[in-house]
Design an enzyme around this catalytic site. Structure first.
Site, PDB file in Angstrom:
ATOM      1  N   ILE A 111       0.928  -1.460  -0.515  1.00 58.62           N
ATOM      2  CA  ILE A 111      -0.044  -0.233   0.464  1.00 58.62           C
ATOM      3  C   ILE A 111       0.980   0.636   0.034  1.00 58.62           C
ATOM      4  CG2 ILE A 111      -1.886   1.269   1.067  1.00 58.62           C
ATOM      5  CD1 ILE A 111      -3.099  -1.001   1.991  1.00 58.62           C
ATOM      6  N   HIS A 112       1.395   2.130  -0.963  1.00 63.78           N
ATOM      7  CA  HIS A 112       2.846   3.173  -1.138  1.00 63.78           C
ATOM      8  C   HIS A 112       1.083   3.680  -1.434  1.00 63.78           C
ATOM      9  CE1 HIS A 112       2.081   2.620  -6.052  1.00 63.78           C
ATOM     10  NE2 HIS A 112       1.960   1.048  -5.302  1.00 63.78           N
ATOM     11  N   ALA A 113       1.910   5.348  -2.152  1.00 63.73           N
ATOM     12  CA  ALA A 113       1.316   6.920  -1.811  1.00 63.73           C
ATOM     13  C   ALA A 113       0.528   6.540  -2.828  1.00 63.73           C
ATOM     14  CB  ALA A 113       2.479   6.878  -1.951  1.00 63.73           C
TER      15      ALA A 113
END
Lengths: 545, 85
Positions: B14-16
């Protein structure tokens, strides 16, 4: 007394008070107490609104230019600005510590970015920069208005880390005695400006200078040797005065050359013209007896404002120059924005490599409406004198064909509108890329003249960024490759019946004047203050020997 | 209250970008949406905290939805995870 040494870019002396600007730019966030918590909240909200507006503009632009995947980061920035915890933290700090919003933001930024920096994932660690970035933007939105321009009330010596071209343009030139910058190279904008203004400039004095200089310090600047003295002692001051006197006498001697021909001892003539950056330089052109204007950098019209100059504004400026020069040749270069000359309203976006980016004629050909406005203004002004128009950053025949086509369109439109323009406008191109020099044989028959822009030609031929002072030892401005490209261009120009001039900094390099004369260069265009010095050099050259 | 588990398949976790999209989706519902991993849970609307969880590929998260529109919110979340993560 403290002494620092950099590179002098204009030989003159100045003694005066320092005006220090870098500290303002990188001002530390101060913690100040406040009484009205609500007012502080309101400041944050206002800044947030402004920052969101900026980000959404950047986002829209990025969307158009780099696609949705890459643009998304700006959307994330906008969302980060709205983040509950981030905002709560700012409000909490303001409320519980009764401090200013800037401080609360910077503290919050530190907390959040250390959270990211502490994560074991390199990608997430990099998000620390995003937090800093949005926080900096917020803080700038609160304070930006007082930061933009550099003011000084009294004539002073501008001390800075480095000046951007737009900062340089915004300076009140009447109030500058000299420039001292920590970085920058002799081709930087500051250096060029100093030469035009005839004031000493010493660049690249190093970071240590910045930590020692304070606003209001007395300093002496020796543009001949590149030395800068903070709190000069009596002996140094006397030496400076002596040097200043010598320089003045030398200048007087040169003045005697006014009205004389630019002719070698064996009778070869050359035109010596002046480079100008605006209408205000005309006085210097006439005082120094230049034979014409070899380069009028029209981009200054664009750098000065906050929106595109109108056709009428441009027309007035061009007309004024043509009228003042009273029939002497005036060569106006179409806008050369991009690379180190940035203008916000052009919305050019960040480029990895701006010197090789969307600049100069490339902007004109991408956005012909900007180009056409300038051409209309130029053509309309042409009836007031002897106009030459030249186009920068040419690399191919097809570009030039496109340009000539646009010129014809503009002429047709003017004719249809019954608007007068001269039939003897000379059309030329800058030779400032190795590509243009190498195909000069094909380009020459299409134009009336070439003008060699040596600064860029050197940068592109030697692959040396002219803004990078650490490359100066690699950037041999007399490199054989550069001289061969100039010589080749001269040969091809003459074969096609065109003339060739040099308008870059190399034109003023008197150690090359003889070589240029031998190549058959027809014109040298230099800063007004170099015209007479160059005339003196030419008059002492004998090509027979 | 409705709940489901999901194992992250996206390479970077769950990156930016997905965190931003997730927060945006979650904001569209009245229900409280919690994302839990290893005993820590965070409200899905809180972008920075969500990113701060450092949820990676292969991690299993528990999504808990409580509120008036929990039916709709849950299916939207399931669809979002399946499509983006």
């Amino acid at each position: 007394m403290l002494k620092f040494t950099g590179k002098g870019v204009y030989g003159a002396i100045a003694v005066g008070r320092a005006s220090v600007f870098f500290q303002k730019k990188k001002a530390k966030i101060r913690r100040t107490g406040i009484a009205d918590v609500e007012a502080e909240f309101a400041r944050v909200e206002a800044a947030k609104e402004k920052a969101t507006q900026q980000l959404s503009e950047i986002y829209e632009k990025a969307l158009r230019e780099v696609g949705e995947t890459n643009a998304q980061i700006f959307e994330i920035h906008m969302m980060m600005l709205e983040d509950e915890d981030y905002n709560e933290s700012i409000r909490n700090i303001i409320e519980t510590q009764l401090v200013n919003a800037e401080y609360a933001i910077s503290l919050t930024a530190n907390n959040f970015s250390s959270m990211f920096a502490a994560m074991d994932d390199a990608y997430m660690q990099a998000r620390a920069a995003d937090v800093k970035d949005i926080s900096d933007r917020l803080i700038t939105c609160m304070t930006a208005d007082c930061e933009k321009t550099i003011h000084s009330d009294q004539p002073s010596i501008i001390c800075n880390d480095d000046l951007t071209p737009s900062e340089t343009v915004l300076l009140d030139k009447e109030k500058i005695l000299a420039f001292v910058t920590a970085y920058g190279s002799s081709n930087s904008h500051t250096a060029i400006l100093a030469r035009t203004m005839n004031i000493p400039a010493v660049i690249g004095v190093g970071e240590e200078f910045l930590s020692n200089i304070k606003d209001g310090d007395m300093i002496a600047v020796d543009g001949f040797t590149g030395e800068v003295f903070i709190d000069p002692d009596q002996q140094t001051l006397e030496q400076m005065e002596c040097k200043q006197k010598e320089a003045r006498e030398k200048k007087e001697l040169l003045k005697r050359l006014k009205g004389k021909e630019n002719i070698t001892l064996d009778g070869q003539k050359i035109n010596i013209y002046a480079n100008i950056s605006g209408v205000e330089d005309l006085g210097a052109v006439l005082a120094n007896d230049a034979g014409g204007i070899g380069l009028f950098r029209s981009e200054f019209l664009y750098l000065e404002g906050t929106d595109f100059p109108t056709e009428q504004q441009q027309f007035e400026a061009y007309k004024k120059v043509l009228v003042s020069m009273a029939g002497k040749k005036v060569i106006i270069r179409t806008l050369d924005i991009g690379a180190d000359k940035k203008v916000d309203y052009f919305d050019l976006g960040e480029e990895e490599n701006p010197a090789l980016g969307l600049r100069a004629i490339r902007i004109c050909l991408t956005r012909p409406e900007i180009f056409k406005t300038q051409l209309r203004a130029l053509f309309r002004a042409s009836v007031f004198g002897r106009l030459g128009i030249m186009f920068p950053m040419i690399t191919s025949v097809s570009e030039l064909e496109k340009i000539l086509e646009i010129c014809s369109e503009v002429k047709c439109e003017l004719q249809e509108g019954g608007i007068e323009f001269s039939n003897d406008i000379e059309i030329g191109i800058m030779i400032e890329t190795p590509a243009a020099a190498l195909i000069s044989e094909k380009l020459a028959p299409m134009v009336d003249f070439f003008s060699v822009g040596t600064n860029d030609l050197i940068q592109y031929t030697l692959a040396c960024d002219r803004q990078n002072p650490r490359l100066e030892s690699f950037c041999d401005t007399h490199h054989e490759a550069v001289l061969r490209l100039i010589s080749l261009s001269a040969e091809n120009a003459h074969k096609a019946g065109a003339w060739i001039g040099i308008c870059g900094e190399l034109a003023a390099d008197t150690s090359l004047t003889e070589a240029f004369l031998k190549m058959g260069i027809d014109e040298l265009s230099v800063s007004p203050s170099f015209v007479l010095k160059l005339r003196n050099t030419v008059r002492n050259i004998d090509l027979r020997s | 209250m409705k709940q489901f588990n999901y194992t992250i398949k996206d390479e970077v976790g769950i990156h930016a970008r997905p965190a931003g999209m997730l927060a945006k989706t979650a904001k569209g519902f009245q229900s409280e949406i919690l994302i839990e991993k290893d005993g820590r849970s965070v409200n899905a609307t809180k972008l920075m905290m969500l990113m701060g969880m450092g949820i990676k590929c292969g991690d299993t998260v528990t999504v808990t939805v409580t509120g008036a529109d929990e039916e709709a919110a849950t299916s939207a979340m399931q669809a979002f995870f399946a499509a983006n993560l």
